[in-house]
Design a protein around this motif. Structure first.
Motif, mmCIF file in Angstrom:
data_model
loop_
_atom_site.group_PDB
_atom_site.id
_atom_site.type_symbol
_atom_site.label_atom_id
_atom_site.label_comp_id
_atom_site.label_asym_id
_atom_site.label_seq_id
_atom_site.Cartn_x
_atom_site.Cartn_y
_atom_site.Cartn_z
ATOM 1 N N GLU A 820 0.809 -1.211 0.000
ATOM 2 C CA GLU A 820 0.000 0.000 0.000
ATOM 3 C C GLU A 820 0.843 1.262 0.000
ATOM 4 O O GLU A 820 0.380 2.336 -0.417
ATOM 5 C CB GLU A 820 -0.934 0.010 1.222
ATOM 6 N N GLU A 821 2.096 1.179 0.467
ATOM 7 C CA GLU A 821 2.933 2.374 0.563
ATOM 8 C C GLU A 821 3.707 2.659 -0.725
ATOM 9 O O GLU A 821 4.260 3.744 -0.880
ATOM 10 C CB GLU A 821 3.924 2.230 1.720
ATOM 11 N N VAL A 822 3.788 1.680 -1.601
ATOM 12 C CA VAL A 822 4.597 1.841 -2.813
ATOM 13 C C VAL A 822 3.767 2.551 -3.884
ATOM 14 O O VAL A 822 2.585 2.263 -4.073
ATOM 15 C CB VAL A 822 5.075 0.464 -3.327
ATOM 16 N N VAL A 823 4.402 3.478 -4.584
ATOM 17 C CA VAL A 823 3.769 4.175 -5.699
ATOM 18 C C VAL A 823 4.622 3.949 -6.939
ATOM 19 O O VAL A 823 5.838 4.156 -6.910
ATOM 20 C CB VAL A 823 3.621 5.689 -5.422
ATOM 21 N N ALA A 824 3.995 3.497 -8.000
ATOM 22 C CA ALA A 824 4.691 3.314 -9.270
ATOM 23 C C ALA A 824 4.019 4.215 -10.301
ATOM 24 O O ALA A 824 2.785 4.226 -10.421
ATOM 25 C CB ALA A 824 4.648 1.854 -9.709
ATOM 26 N N ARG A 825 4.827 4.965 -11.032
ATOM 27 C CA ARG A 825 4.290 5.885 -12.033
ATOM 28 C C ARG A 825 4.936 5.603 -13.371
ATOM 29 O O ARG A 825 6.169 5.477 -13.469
ATOM 30 C CB ARG A 825 4.533 7.339 -11.637
ATOM 31 N N LEU A 826 4.083 5.476 -14.375
ATOM 32 C CA LEU A 826 4.544 5.287 -15.746
ATOM 33 C C LEU A 826 4.189 6.563 -16.506
ATOM 34 O O LEU A 826 3.016 6.820 -16.806
ATOM 35 C CB LEU A 826 3.875 4.069 -16.371
ATOM 36 N N GLY A 827 5.204 7.346 -16.780
ATOM 37 C CA GLY A 827 4.954 8.624 -17.415
ATOM 38 C C GLY A 827 4.104 9.502 -16.535
ATOM 39 O O GLY A 827 4.415 9.710 -15.359
ATOM 40 N N ASP A 828 2.993 10.025 -17.080
ATOM 41 C CA ASP A 828 2.142 10.926 -16.320
ATOM 42 C C ASP A 828 0.981 10.217 -15.638
ATOM 43 O O ASP A 828 0.081 10.861 -15.112
ATOM 44 C CB ASP A 828 1.592 12.020 -17.241
ATOM 45 N N GLN A 829 0.982 8.865 -15.632
ATOM 46 C CA GLN A 829 -0.103 8.122 -14.996
ATOM 47 C C GLN A 829 0.464 7.107 -14.009
ATOM 48 O O GLN A 829 1.654 6.783 -14.034
ATOM 49 C CB GLN A 829 -0.958 7.408 -16.056
ATOM 50 N N GLU A 830 -0.441 6.600 -13.163
ATOM 51 C CA GLU A 830 -0.029 5.645 -12.143
ATOM 52 C C GLU A 830 -0.067 4.231 -12.694
ATOM 53 O O GLU A 830 -0.951 3.872 -13.468
ATOM 54 C CB GLU A 830 -0.942 5.741 -10.924
ATOM 55 N N CYS A 831 0.937 3.449 -12.300
ATOM 56 C CA CYS A 831 0.965 2.014 -12.583
ATOM 57 C C CYS A 831 0.536 1.318 -11.289
ATOM 58 O O CYS A 831 1.298 1.298 -10.319
ATOM 59 C CB CYS A 831 2.360 1.582 -13.029
ATOM 60 N N GLU A 832 -0.675 0.787 -11.241
ATOM 61 C CA GLU A 832 -1.255 0.289 -9.993
ATOM 62 C C GLU A 832 -0.487 -0.935 -9.490
ATOM 63 O O GLU A 832 -0.367 -1.935 -10.186
ATOM 64 C CB GLU A 832 -2.719 -0.073 -10.214
ATOM 65 N N VAL A 833 0.046 -0.811 -8.267
ATOM 66 C CA VAL A 833 0.821 -1.903 -7.671
ATOM 67 C C VAL A 833 -0.137 -2.970 -7.189
ATOM 68 O O VAL A 833 -1.033 -2.712 -6.380
ATOM 69 C CB VAL A 833 1.691 -1.380 -6.510
ATOM 70 N N LYS A 834 0.029 -4.177 -7.709
ATOM 71 C CA LYS A 834 -0.851 -5.289 -7.361
ATOM 72 C C LYS A 834 -0.246 -6.206 -6.312
ATOM 73 O O LYS A 834 -0.924 -6.682 -5.410
ATOM 74 C CB LYS A 834 -1.174 -6.102 -8.626
ATOM 75 N N THR A 835 1.023 -6.492 -6.437
ATOM 76 C CA THR A 835 1.678 -7.462 -5.558
ATOM 77 C C THR A 835 3.076 -6.957 -5.230
ATOM 78 O O THR A 835 3.758 -6.390 -6.087
ATOM 79 C CB THR A 835 1.773 -8.837 -6.225
ATOM 80 N N LEU A 836 3.486 -7.187 -3.987
ATOM 81 C CA LEU A 836 4.848 -6.854 -3.552
ATOM 82 C C LEU A 836 5.343 -7.949 -2.639
ATOM 83 O O LEU A 836 4.699 -8.282 -1.642
ATOM 84 C CB LEU A 836 4.865 -5.508 -2.813
ATOM 85 N N ASP A 837 6.452 -8.571 -3.006
ATOM 86 C CA ASP A 837 7.111 -9.502 -2.096
ATOM 87 C C ASP A 837 8.574 -9.105 -1.993
ATOM 88 O O ASP A 837 8.988 -8.045 -2.457
ATOM 89 C CB ASP A 837 6.929 -10.965 -2.530
ATOM 90 N N SER A 838 9.376 -9.976 -1.380
ATOM 91 C CA SER A 838 10.754 -9.607 -1.087
ATOM 92 C C SER A 838 11.566 -9.319 -2.339
ATOM 93 O O SER A 838 12.464 -8.479 -2.320
ATOM 94 C CB SER A 838 11.423 -10.719 -0.272
ATOM 95 N N THR A 839 11.247 -9.983 -3.432
ATOM 96 C CA THR A 839 12.085 -9.861 -4.630
ATOM 97 C C THR A 839 11.338 -9.363 -5.856
ATOM 98 O O THR A 839 11.971 -9.146 -6.883
ATOM 99 C CB THR A 839 12.721 -11.224 -4.954
ATOM 100 N N HIS A 840 10.023 -9.200 -5.788
ATOM 101 C CA HIS A 840 9.275 -8.804 -6.974
ATOM 102 C C HIS A 840 8.220 -7.758 -6.634
ATOM 103 O O HIS A 840 7.645 -7.761 -5.535
ATOM 104 C CB HIS A 840 8.597 -10.013 -7.628
#
Length: 1532
Positions: A820-840
């Motif tokens: 929930e704390e990670v933000v990913a942005r692709l250009g001028d829009q958000e890339c919605e973070v679906k999954t986060l683990d230790s390596t991916h």
């Protein structure tokens, strides 16, 4: 309390020995004794010891202390030591000394402590040894150590072993040393007088050691010891700047120092060299016997000189020429020492004792100015005193560069090349009248002896020496000149200090005492602050009104001086304060608003809140800012400001001191060095704080030394405020207050070369340590590593296909970060973070390629974690290229060609129309069927693939929940020992009439004793197993009852189990050894299952429980996301092909707003369900969400609640699985669903208690948490059959209007294998969780459980004993005993370990995983083919990898060092004590007796046939048990 031999209070109260003898042992006559020692604390233990004929008493008391007392011959005692053994835990009476008498074993409530009776060896010197007053210890002189008497070899000889309680015994000391001081240039004999010197034999000798120099032999004569001092060449040099050094003189016996003292070696040469101005006087006045050779300029210890004229030291009483008065020296100046700069002035010197110099040498006066020597010729004049010499030095114009009035210049006399002694105070005072005297008044203030005058007739008026002024000096100074006035404002009440700076402001204070006025009002000068001519500080007097005017200074009769600046009397006003509240601890920045606040200087302004000062930080004309101080109590305080002595208060406003803010929690507790992670802080009164801050105290890595750590530890022990006064750097960030109970803080960035020492919250003046909140320090981790998308070619864009996700690789991504704390942005829009683990990290970009934020054509992917911003490179979407435009000419050509082709085709068709009409019709029919099937398969595969990707992204974040509902040990044991049984013995109580209870319990206690007899227990088990009607269920039940009865003696239980297993191995070796332990056919096999369950409970809790629970949650989550048939139990999402819902059910997700009552409030809770769910299924999902993380047994049953749909104006509607609206078709009735009631997305529902029990029961909940579906084709009263999603069998009565839809379903059923892709989807989603469980069970990186190692060693021993060399057989034994017997049982039944509900659809998935685990443990080669079961096909690739895990696990245990039997016994003893209270042993014994009663005659016969049993009267004892338990008539 008095320690006595015997204390007897009452014969009746203490009947000593009454249980063992016919009469009590006691006395009615008290014994009297004098106490050895009196203690206020109750003594609980006493023991005595004897040491060298002395008695020592060791006393333990109620507070856990051990006291050591020396019992003297007169029976009095002396306490010489106290040791705290176990604070506030009484010492048990059993004090026990070991065989050597060196230690005493002290027993307290929770531990046994081995305490030494003495610690002589800790004393390194005689003084410490004797002052400790330990009767065990004395100083062994010739061995140089503190020891017990018998440990000193010569303890019987006098003065060899010194004891502190002997008054005559003192440490060996050097009473005197002759000489105590000696010149380092000579070697002499040193004599030492020593007391308490031990007697030596004739062959033994002592030696003397000086410092670290080699020891020299010593001559002993009584108590006198003579040694030779070291040769001068061996002595170490004296310390720099010192004229002596000290060496330790040690009296040695071999390598042991008996005693020591210090001896001083002085250096006369150094005495003279260290004093350059007067070496002769320093030499003869020193404390050492040094003499001065005048002509040789030498300080020596000798009494003669190479040439004549020696001056003796002042300590030489008989010499005529002695002391500093006899030295040749210049002792004074002739005349004044004042010498004006730049004016030639003659100098004169007075000397004495120069008659010692017989040869004629010239004298020179030497003056040292700023390091330069000025040599002036000297003329000798004789005086009337023959010993006094007068020297006149030639005049010289001296100059110095320092801008000061005076300069002190040394002056001395030189004879030839030798300097004549001079007194240290012999100096000239060079002075410069112009230095610091910038005006007439300052010049006239210089003392008259300097002769300075103000020379005003020159081109530039200045202060000069009077003889240097070319014109007449100025006698009257000009009028005062004022250059600056501070401040320029003041209150009308006066009371502030005004500073006036300028020139010619008087020569002395009296000149201006009455001559200063400010704005027409007299200002009183301050004497202490007056500076001649340049500064006047005066106190402002009150003014009747606001006004302004200049500052006027009048000096004497001169004209007054007037300032160009105007001073204004002001009347400051206060209007308001912001804020009006703050914490009791202070630190709030208060802004006082008003007018004319800048009255006076800032230093004149003082603010107060009540009586507490408010520290002024800044001020202007309309605002004053101050910081509050701590207050004693809460409440309202008036705010006032002092302008000097003028007081102003804020009208109609008060400042409120409120309770200090309190922090109760702060999460999370870790961040990485780049910072930026949000910390949620909760507590009370947080909105009182004005400037909340988060502080991180850091320290440079290179400063992390042991000394620093000690200092930090000392600081930590003090109050927290001290730590913030440290000079170590801090990093801080401002926090944001959300409400009175919550605020958000962002962790500051920490540079890489710093180490975090602590994290604090600063709430104005309140400092809260994070460790005091959470019980552990805040952790900073290194920044996570995030790799760029295209690692092989960083400059090449990453190719992305729309509809998928972008996978970002990295390291330690979740160490201090959540999805929930990670933000990913692709250009001028958000890339919605679906999954986060230790390596991916997986993020879903927009469907259309976003625009770039810079001038490039492609957008760049950036990942933000707090303040960490990582650019991962450019991303390019893969899209179908547009076709290039076709030229017009080409279009015309193509059209013409197409027309020709069409013509030709039409001709051909007409030619063959009749012949091929039928074939064409058949071809189109087949083609249509194939196209329909192809479209269906393609659609299904694409849909399943999309589901799989979505699940993989969502699952990791949703699975887990708030906690793991582990069962307590009692429930766990009950479900494992007695699976599926209601009213298991663990939950029962012994149901007996009260008249029989005591007798029966006595009989059961005797039965328990019998069971603890190995022979009886083994004969009992074998006898039961020999009975034909003793079923397999009875065998398991008896084994579990025995486990309960012997749970407090697991070590004995294990021995019996091993003995029975040995018999079992013997049986199977004759038959087929590979079949042993394959099934639970004997009592011992169930005992083994129970034994493994007991021993591996802690392993389940600490290691395997979490991944197993995660697997269960993942399965349940996945199954519930798809439709599940409530009648057949078949599901769309499963691993079991027999439970696969092979129909393509149309369904959609619906979010219901469930009204949940929390106390008096009703809160909405969103719950996701399916529109195809039955009402009972909806209720289950709602309960799952509301009671998420809560144990299943603590939530209400779905059948006890009704689901009520609340639809605004329409009112409330109770939904149920069956009502009058249910759809009936022929003999089929469909269970109601949300789809049936047309419940829309977002509908509001509530669960309410059911008023009656009427309803359709579609589930049955068992004690173990299992839930099974309805029986297929369940009948109702009307003879109708129920169905939900699919019917259990086809119905021939299908309406005509549905024939077409049925044909479509038939085509789909033609190849049902297309739905097997759902199994693959489910398997891929769960793969990570399955791997985690298998790795946790078979991990070789951590030591395997001791029970597994112990039992595998036992199986290896059994194989070796019976000559079984086949490794496959032993492998099968191990598999049957651990994976098959325990782990498969746990995998298939998670309700044995967790308080959860296992539905039939979840159980079907667990069965496939458990079967995969079994297949992985077999030794046979894993082969799959077309006819293999689907579950084996699913895990065809994984099973070989799992086999390697199993083989490595077995191999590592086998190769590990054996010998774990002792460790196993300790573990079993610990388990016996930990869980024995959970077992209901009386009920177990009573249940066992029922089997004894059933097979009573056979058991008695078996015991009587055994010879050993006859000797132990086992049959007779069993008959006694029967007589007590059942009043059975026996042969007693």
């Amino acid at each position: 309390m008095m320690l006595m031999l015997v204390v007897v209070d009452s014969l009746d109260e203490y009947p000593c020995g009454g249980e063992h003898t016919p009469n009590p042992i006691a006395s009615t006559v008290p014994l009297k004794a004098t106490p050895t020692i009196v203690r206020t604390t109750q003594l609980t233990a006493v023991t005595t010891a004897t040491e060298a004929g002395h008695t020592i008493a060791l006393l333990g008391d109620k507070k856990g202390e051990l006291h050591k007392v020396l019992v003297k011959p007169d029976r009095s005692g002396q306490l010489y030591g106290t040791v705290t053994v176990d604070h506030d835990s009484p010492v048990n009476a059993d004090l026990l000394l070991d065989k050597t008498g060196q230690h005493v074993f002290v027993l307290t409530h929770s531990k046994v402590t081995k305490v030494p009776v003495s610690m002589c060896e800790q004393h390194s010197d005689c003084q410490a040894c004797l002052s400790d007053r330990d009767p065990y210890c004395g100083w062994c002189v010739l061995e140089g150590r503190c020891s017990r008497k018998m440990e000193c070899q010569r303890h019987a000889l006098p003065n060899h072993w010194l004891w502190s309680y002997e008054a005559a015994n003192r440490c060996v000391t050097v009473q005197s040393l002759k000489p105590a001081n000696q010149s380092r240039d000579e070697q002499t004999q040193v004599s030492l007088t020593v007391a308490q010197l031990p007697v030596l034999s004739k062959e033994e000798s002592l030696s003397c050691s000086f410092g670290s120099l080699p020891a020299q032999p010593a001559v002993v004569s009584g108590n006198q010891i003579n040694c030779q001092s070291p040769t001068p060449t061996l002595l170490p040099p004296s310390p720099q700047g010192r004229d002596h050094m000290t060496l330790r003189v040690s009296l040695m016996f071999g390598q042991v120092t008996i005693s020591h003292t210090d001896m001083t070696f002085y250096d006369c040469k150094a005495v003279g060299q260290l004093n350059t101005t007067s070496p002769c006087m320093a030499c003869v006045a020193s404390g050492w016997p040094c003499n001065w050779c005048a002509l040789d300029q030498l300080c020596t210890h000798n009494h003669t000189c190479p040439t004549q004229h020696i001056i003796h030291n002042s300590m030489e009483g008989l010499s005529v020429r002695r002391g500093p008065e006899a030295c040749p020296c210049v002792w004074s100046l002739r005349g004044s020492p004042l010498v004006p700069m730049g004016f030639p002035t003659p100098l004169g010197l007075l000397a004495r004792n120069l008659g010692l110099f017989q040869d004629e040498q010239d004298y020179v006066c030497v003056v040292v100015v700023e390091g330069l020597e000025f040599n002036l010729s000297a003329t000798l004049e004789k005086s009337q005193d023959p010993n006094t010499y007068i020297f006149t030095c030639s005049p010289h114009q001296f100059q110095y560069q320092v801008k000061q009035l005076e300069y002190s210049a040394p002056i001395f006399l030189r004879r030839g090349s030798l300097r004549v002694d001079s007194t240290p105070s012999l100096r000239l005072k060079l002075y410069d009248c112009s230095a610091g005297q910038s005006d007439c008044s300052q010049c006239r203030a210089v003392p008259q002896e300097y002769g300075c005058v103000w020379c005003g007739g020159a081109e530039t008026p200045s202060c000069v020496y009077n003889l240097s002024c070319s014109s007449a000096p100025t006698l009257t100074c000009p009028p005062p000149q004022i250059t600056q006035v501070l401040p320029l404002t003041g209150p009308v009440e006066g009371g502030i200090l005004v500073t006036i700076q300028g020139s010619n402001l008087g020569v002395k204070y009296q000149d201006v005492e009455e001559g200063v006025s400010v704005a027409g009002v007299r200002c009183v000068p301050q004497h202490q602050a007056y500076l001649i001519s340049t500064r006047i500080v005066c106190e402002l007097q009150p003014s009747a009104q606001e006004k302004g005017g200049p500052v006027i200074v009048t000096v004497g009769q001169s004209e007054p001086g007037t300032s160009l600046q105007t001073f204004t009397y002001q009347n400051p006003q206060l209007k308001n304060i912001v804020p009006d509240k703050g914490p009791l601890a202070g630190g709030t920045t208060v802004t006082v608003q008003g007018s004319r606040l800048l009255t006076g200087q800032t230093s004149d302004l003082k603010a107060y809140v009540g009586q507490q000062p408010c520290i002024v930080e800044q001020v202007n004309d309309t605002q004053l800012v101050c910081r509050t101080s701590p207050a004693n109590q809460t409440g309202e305080r008036a705010v006032k400001v002092m302008f000097g002595k003028a007081e102003r208060a804020v009208p109609n406003a008060v400042f409120r001191y409120l309770d200090n803010p309190v922090i109760s929690d702060a999460t999370p507790s870790e961040s990485f060095y780049e910072g930026g992670r949000a910390i949620k802080v909760t507590g009370q009164n947080l909105d009182v704080v004005q400037q909340p801050m988060i502080l991180v105290w850091v320290e440079p890595v290179e400063n992390l030394l042991v000394r620093r750590r000690k200092r930090l530890a000392q600081l930590s022990a003090k109050n927290h405020q001290m730590m913030f006064n440290s000079t170590l750097p801090k990093k801080q960030e401002r926090c944001i207050v959300v409400s009175s109970e919550e605020m958000t803080c962002v962790t500051p960035r920490i540079p890489g070369n710093f180490k975090v020492r602590g994290l604090w919250f600063q709430l104005d003046n309140v400092y809260v340590d994070f460790e005091s909140i959470k019980g552990r320090p805040f952790t900073y981790y290194p920044n996570p590593e995030i790799y760029i998308l295209n690692t092989e070619s960083p400059d090449t864009p990453y190719r992305f296909k729309p509809g998928g996700v972008i996978a970002v690789e990295g390291k330690d991504l979740t160490k201090a970060m959540t999805r929930e704390e990670v933000v990913a942005r692709l250009g001028d829009q958000e890339c919605e973070v679906k999954t986060l683990d230790s390596t991916h990290l997986y993020c879903e970009p927009p469907e259309i390629q976003p625009y770039s934020l810079d001038n490039s054509d492609l957008p760049r992917l950036r990942v933000l974690m707090g303040k960490l911003d990582v650019d991962l490179g450019m991303v390019q979407y893969d899209t179908d290229p547009l076709l290039p435009p076709v030229p017009l000419a080409a279009q015309v050509g193509l059209a013409a060609s197409a027309a020709v082709v069409v013509l030709v085709v039409l001709v051909i068709i007409l030619m063959y129309r009749r012949k091929s009409k039928q074939a064409l019709r058949d071809y189109k029919k087949v083609l249509l069927q194939l196209e329909t099937l192809e479209i269906n398969v393609g659609d299904q595969c694409r849909k399943e693939f999309t589901d799989l990707m979505t699940e993989m992204m969502d699952l990791s974040s949703d699975v887990g929940g708030p906690g793991i509902p582990l069962l307590d040990y009692k429930t766990y044991a009950e479900r494992v020992f007695f699976p599926g049984q209601r009213g298991a013995p663990l939950s029962q109580h012994l149901d007996l009439p009260e008249s029989r209870r005591q007798t029966v319990e006595q009989g059961l206690a005797q039965l328990n004793n019998l069971l603890n007899n190995r022979l009886f227990l083994i004969r009992f088990i074998h006898t039961l197993e020999a009975q034909q009607n003793f079923s397999q269920r009875d065998r398991g039940y008896v084994a579990s009852l025995l486990t309960m009865a012997l749970h407090d003696k697991l070590e004995y239980f294990t021995d019996v189990m091993k003995c029975l297993l040995g018999d079992l191995v013997q049986q199977y070796v004759v038959k087929n050894p590979k079949l042993m332990l394959r099934r639970t056919e004997t009592v011992v096999e169930k005992m083994l299952t129970n034994w493994m369950s007991i021993c591996l409970y802690s392993f389940l809790k600490e290691v395997a429980g979490e991944p197993l629970y995660m697997l269960y949650r993942a399965i349940k989550y996945q199954v519930d996301k798809g439709p599940v048939d409530a009648v057949t139990g078949k599901a769309k999402r499963t691993l079991n092909d027999s439970h696969l819902l092979r129909e393509d059910i149309d369904y959609c997700s619906v979010t219901l707003t469930v009204l949940v009552k929390s106390g008096v409030e009703v809160q909405p809770c969103p719950v996701k369900v399916l529109d195809t769910d039955t009402i009972t299924q909806v209720k289950d999902k709602i309960l799952d969400q509301i009671y998420r993380g809560a144990p299943f047994s603590q939530r209400p049953a779905a059948d006890s609640l009704d689901l009520e749909w609340r639809s605004g104006q329409a009112g409330h509607l109770t939904l149920s699985d069956d009502d009058v609206t249910a759809i009936v078709q022929g003999r089929w009735k469909k269970i109601n669903t949300l789809q049936h009631y047309k419940v829309p997305d977002g509908a509001t529902v509530a669960l309410i208690p059911r008023s009656s029990s009427v309803g359709l029961g579609v589930s049955q909940v068992y004690q173990t948490g299992e839930k099974t579906p309805m029986l297929e084709g369940g009948e109702e009263e009307e003879g109708l059959r129920l169905w939900h999603l699919v019917k259990s069998s086809e119905d021939p009565d299908i309406p005509k209007h549905r024939k077409s839809s049925m044909r479509e379903r038939e085509r789909a059923k033609a190849i049902p294998e297309i739905y097997l892709t759902r199994l693959l989807s489910m398997k891929g989603t769960l793969q990570k969780f399955v791997d985690d469980v298998f790795v946790a069970i078979l991990n070789t990186k951590r030591p395997p459980p001791i029970a597994v190692r112990f039992f595998f060693d036992f199986l290896d021993d059994m194989a070796e004993k019976h000559g079984i060399d086949d490794p496959e057989t032993v492998h099968i034994w191990k598999t049957n005993s651990l994976p098959l017997r325990f782990w498969v049982n746990i995998l298939k039944n998670p309700q044995f370990v967790f308080d959860v509900q296992v539905t039939d659809s979840v159980d079907a998935v667990l069965s496939v995983i458990a079967q995969t685990f079994i297949d992985s443990c077999t030794t046979s080669e894993h082969k799959v083919g077309r006819d293999s079961p689907v579950n084996k096909l699913l895990y065809a690739r994984e099973i070989p990898r799992y086999k390697q895990l199993v083989e490595r696990y077995y191999s590592d245990i086998h190769s590990a060092a054996s010998g774990c039997y002792q460790e196993m016994n300790s573990t079993l003893t610990e388990l016996s004590g930990s869980f024995a209270s959970e077992m209901n042993s009386l009920v177990a014994l009573h249940e066992l007796y029922k089997y004894i009663n059933k097979y009573y005659d056979q058991i008695i016969m078996s015991l009587e046939e055994d010879a050993a049993g006859q000797k132990m009267q086992l049959a007779y004892r069993l008959q006694q048990v029967a007589a007590l338990v059942e009043n059975k008539v026996t042969d007693l």
